[in-house]
Design a protein around this motif. Structure first.
Motif, PDB file in Angstrom:
ATOM      1  N   VAL A 195      44.820  59.383  39.468  1.00 45.96           N
ATOM      2  CA  VAL A 195      44.652  59.658  38.036  1.00 45.96           C
ATOM      3  C   VAL A 195      44.026  61.044  37.851  1.00 45.96           C
ATOM      4  O   VAL A 195      44.480  61.850  37.035  1.00 45.96           O
ATOM      5  CB  VAL A 195      43.783  58.581  37.354  1.00 45.96           C
ATOM      6  N   LYS A 210      47.618  56.149  32.402  1.00 49.92           N
ATOM      7  CA  LYS A 210      47.466  57.015  33.576  1.00 49.92           C
ATOM      8  C   LYS A 210      47.436  56.184  34.855  1.00 49.92           C
ATOM      9  O   LYS A 210      47.915  56.619  35.904  1.00 49.92           O
ATOM     10  CB  LYS A 210      46.182  57.829  33.456  1.00 49.92           C
ATOM     11  N   ARG A 211      46.852  54.982  34.748  1.00 51.17           N
ATOM     12  CA  ARG A 211      46.814  54.126  35.942  1.00 51.17           C
ATOM     13  C   ARG A 211      48.197  53.608  36.302  1.00 51.17           C
ATOM     14  O   ARG A 211      48.525  53.467  37.483  1.00 51.17           O
ATOM     15  CB  ARG A 211      45.863  52.952  35.702  1.00 51.17           C
ATOM     16  N   TYR A 225      47.204  60.467  26.714  1.00 50.89           N
ATOM     17  CA  TYR A 225      47.461  59.247  27.460  1.00 50.89           C
ATOM     18  C   TYR A 225      46.168  58.458  27.663  1.00 50.89           C
ATOM     19  O   TYR A 225      45.130  59.030  28.001  1.00 50.89           O
ATOM     20  CB  TYR A 225      48.101  59.575  28.808  1.00 50.89           C
ATOM     21  N   ALA A 226      46.269  57.151  27.451  1.00 49.53           N
ATOM     22  CA  ALA A 226      45.119  56.272  27.668  1.00 49.53           C
ATOM     23  C   ALA A 226      44.947  56.032  29.168  1.00 49.53           C
ATOM     24  O   ALA A 226      45.883  56.202  29.954  1.00 49.53           O
ATOM     25  CB  ALA A 226      45.344  54.943  26.943  1.00 49.53           C
ATOM     26  N   LEU A 227      43.755  55.604  29.524  1.00 49.59           N
ATOM     27  CA  LEU A 227      43.467  55.380  30.944  1.00 49.59           C
ATOM     28  C   LEU A 227      44.458  54.396  31.565  1.00 49.59           C
ATOM     29  O   LEU A 227      44.935  54.609  32.678  1.00 49.59           O
ATOM     30  CB  LEU A 227      42.027  54.883  31.108  1.00 49.59           C
ATOM     31  N   TRP A 228      44.773  53.315  30.852  1.00 49.98           N
ATOM     32  CA  TRP A 228      45.678  52.330  31.460  1.00 49.98           C
ATOM     33  C   TRP A 228      47.057  52.941  31.707  1.00 49.98           C
ATOM     34  O   TRP A 228      47.714  52.620  32.708  1.00 49.98           O
ATOM     35  CB  TRP A 228      45.754  51.052  30.613  1.00 49.98           C
ATOM     36  N   PRO A 260      38.930  45.604  32.933  1.00 55.69           N
ATOM     37  CA  PRO A 260      39.838  46.350  33.794  1.00 55.69           C
ATOM     38  C   PRO A 260      39.780  47.846  33.564  1.00 55.69           C
ATOM     39  O   PRO A 260      39.506  48.266  32.464  1.00 55.69           O
ATOM     40  CB  PRO A 260      41.215  45.816  33.396  1.00 55.69           C
ATOM     41  N   LEU A 292      51.697  65.671  32.591  1.00 57.30           N
ATOM     42  CA  LEU A 292      52.583  64.660  32.010  1.00 57.30           C
ATOM     43  C   LEU A 292      53.265  65.216  30.764  1.00 57.30           C
ATOM     44  O   LEU A 292      52.697  66.021  30.040  1.00 57.30           O
ATOM     45  CB  LEU A 292      51.784  63.402  31.655  1.00 57.30           C
ATOM     46  N   ILE A 307      43.530  55.043  43.561  1.00 59.33           N
ATOM     47  CA  ILE A 307      44.090  55.027  42.199  1.00 59.33           C
ATOM     48  C   ILE A 307      43.338  56.026  41.325  1.00 59.33           C
ATOM     49  O   ILE A 307      43.940  56.813  40.592  1.00 59.33           O
ATOM     50  CB  ILE A 307      44.022  53.609  41.605  1.00 59.33           C
ATOM     51  N   ARG A 353      47.181  45.860  39.468  1.00 62.41           N
ATOM     52  CA  ARG A 353      46.287  46.773  40.200  1.00 62.41           C
ATOM     53  C   ARG A 353      45.304  45.980  41.059  1.00 62.41           C
ATOM     54  O   ARG A 353      45.105  46.282  42.239  1.00 62.41           O
ATOM     55  CB  ARG A 353      45.554  47.665  39.191  1.00 62.41           C
ATOM     56  N   GLU A 354      44.704  44.948  40.470  1.00 65.47           N
ATOM     57  CA  GLU A 354      43.724  44.186  41.239  1.00 65.47           C
ATOM     58  C   GLU A 354      44.375  43.419  42.388  1.00 65.47           C
ATOM     59  O   GLU A 354      43.811  43.323  43.476  1.00 65.47           O
ATOM     60  CB  GLU A 354      42.947  43.248  40.309  1.00 65.47           C
ATOM     61  N   PRO A 413      40.629  55.473  22.558  1.00 66.81           N
ATOM     62  CA  PRO A 413      41.961  55.279  23.131  1.00 66.81           C
ATOM     63  C   PRO A 413      41.955  54.385  24.374  1.00 66.81           C
ATOM     64  O   PRO A 413      42.883  53.621  24.592  1.00 66.81           O
ATOM     65  CB  PRO A 413      42.397  56.694  23.488  1.00 66.81           C
ATOM     66  N   ASP A 414      40.882  54.477  25.173  1.00 64.14           N
ATOM     67  CA  ASP A 414      40.816  53.684  26.392  1.00 64.14           C
ATOM     68  C   ASP A 414      40.077  52.364  26.185  1.00 64.14           C
ATOM     69  O   ASP A 414      39.877  51.614  27.111  1.00 64.14           O
ATOM     70  CB  ASP A 414      40.082  54.464  27.493  1.00 64.14           C
ATOM     71  N   GLU A 417      49.035  45.552  33.855  1.00 62.82           N
ATOM     72  CA  GLU A 417      48.596  46.685  34.683  1.00 62.82           C
ATOM     73  C   GLU A 417      47.327  46.330  35.449  1.00 62.82           C
ATOM     74  O   GLU A 417      47.238  46.541  36.667  1.00 62.82           O
ATOM     75  CB  GLU A 417      48.366  47.931  33.804  1.00 62.82           C
ATOM     76  N   GLY A 418      46.350  45.771  34.728  1.00 61.73           N
ATOM     77  CA  GLY A 418      45.094  45.419  35.391  1.00 61.73           C
ATOM     78  C   GLY A 418      45.291  44.372  36.473  1.00 61.73           C
ATOM     79  O   GLY A 418      44.719  44.465  37.566  1.00 61.73           O
ATOM     80  N   SER A 444      37.028  45.220  39.209  1.00 65.20           N
ATOM     81  CA  SER A 444      37.097  46.659  38.966  1.00 65.20           C
ATOM     82  C   SER A 444      35.837  47.356  39.449  1.00 65.20           C
ATOM     83  O   SER A 444      34.740  46.844  39.318  1.00 65.20           O
ATOM     84  CB  SER A 444      37.277  46.911  37.469  1.00 65.20           C
TER      85      SER A 444
END
Lengths: 210, 119
Positions: free
Chosen positions: A52, B38-39, B33-36, B119, A128, A48, A34-35, A17-18, A30-31, A2
């Motif tokens: 976003v 949005k990704r 929305y969380a970052l993941w 990530p 969204l 990406i 993506r990678e 949240p993140d 997802e990770g 990343s």
């Protein structure tokens, strides 16, 4: 690997949240996807991140700007109702691959939008969708008992007004053009835009009054 | 009216095809929305532009998850499941390398020494 080093360590900055304490399988998926896509040269981290950011930049203020213009400019309103996609492009807002149909509220008709099959939404204009728009109760019920659903949003539509519900598709998105509130003759376009809420553009609410 | 009344037998519908069915009150809560998430959205936008995962393919992926998974998964969990499946079907990514990458990410996340590079 990343490129995103903007977040602090999870132990130093506990779960926001993140920043979940544990990644779920789907976050891992997802990770990992993506990678892999970046490793294979199909996507870049920069692209990406930009996508976003572009989505974050889309807010209901854009939809409000379109409607406020239609309220002050009858010729623009006519073009907006004729071809929503082209009229948004006039204001520099691209609908991307989707086509926009704008439905006008009148003294006789109140419009509401939904996507019963999924979550199609005028995201280029509103960002969204809220969770409830994608929820089963909204999707299932609003086409059958729209007045009851609107009542749950605190919106009452008179019995002599037709409620028309529009079911969106992947290719065709709807936006409600609310009625301009009474007593707003002296307001300029920016002040009018401030009255136009996201929910009034979905049709589950009416615009604010000044 | 006639059309949906006729279709109202549950066995003729896909589990996603819920327009007109009965349901509970609309819960008005919203989350940022969380970052993941949005990704995931960004991946679909970019893969769609690249012609690798089109919106109808996303929909097929979601609509063949099975009713149980459809109900249990969150919105973007459904999306990443469907996107991943289409990418594997098309040979864009391999299921083995996907599994390896997921394990690597998990280990990296859980390791305090490398926690910065998550990530």
């Amino acid at each position: 690997m990343s490129e995103d080093h903007s977040h602090s360590h999870p132990h130093a900055d506990p779960a926001g949240p993140d920043e979940p304490a544990m990644l779920t399988d789907y976050q891992l998926m997802e990770g990992a996807v993506r990678e892999l896509l970046v490793e294979k040269g199909i996507l870049t981290h920069a692209a990406i991140r930009e996508a976003v950011e572009a989505m974050d930049a889309r807010t209901p203020a854009q939809g409000a700007r379109v409607v406020a213009r239609a309220w002050v400019d009858p010729a623009y309103k006519a073009r907006l109702l004729e071809n929503g996609t082209a009229a948004c492009e006039e204001l520099g807002i691209s609908m991307g691959p989707t086509h926009l149909v704008v439905v006008e509220n009148t003294p006789e008709v109140h419009n509401v939008i939904v996507c019963t099959l999924c979550s199609c939404y005028p995201r280029m204009l509103l960002g969204l969708p809220p969770d409830w728009y994608k929820s089963k109760p909204y999707r299932s019920r609003v086409v059958r008992e729209p007045r009851a659903v609107l009542h749950e949003f605190g919106t009452e539509i008179a019995d002599n007004v037709t409620v028309r519900v529009h079911d969106s598709t992947a290719d065709m998105r709807y936006l409600v053009l609310p009625r301009r509130p009474a007593g707003t003759d002296v307001l300029d376009e920016a002040a009018l835009a401030a009255l136009i809420t996201r929910d009034s553009l979905i049709g589950v609410a009416l615009p604010r009054t000044p | 009216m006639i059309a949906w009344q006729h279709r109202d037998t549950a066995d003729m519908r896909g589990y996603h095809d819920i327009g007109g069915l009965a349901g509970g009150a609309v819960e008005r809560g919203e989350h940022d929305y969380a970052l993941w998430e949005k990704r995931v959205d960004a991946l679909l936008v970019l893969l769609s532009e690249a012609g690798l995962v089109r919106v109808d393919e996303l929909r097929r992926g979601i609509e063949t998850l099975g009713a149980d998974a459809y109900d249990k998964l969150s919105y973007y969990e459904r999306w990443i499941s469907a996107i991943t499946r289409v990418l594997i079907e098309k040979g864009v990514i391999g299921i083995d390398e996907l599994g390896r990458n997921m394990e690597t990410l998990k280990a990296r996340w859980n390791d305090p020494a490398t926690g910065e590079a998550k990530p």
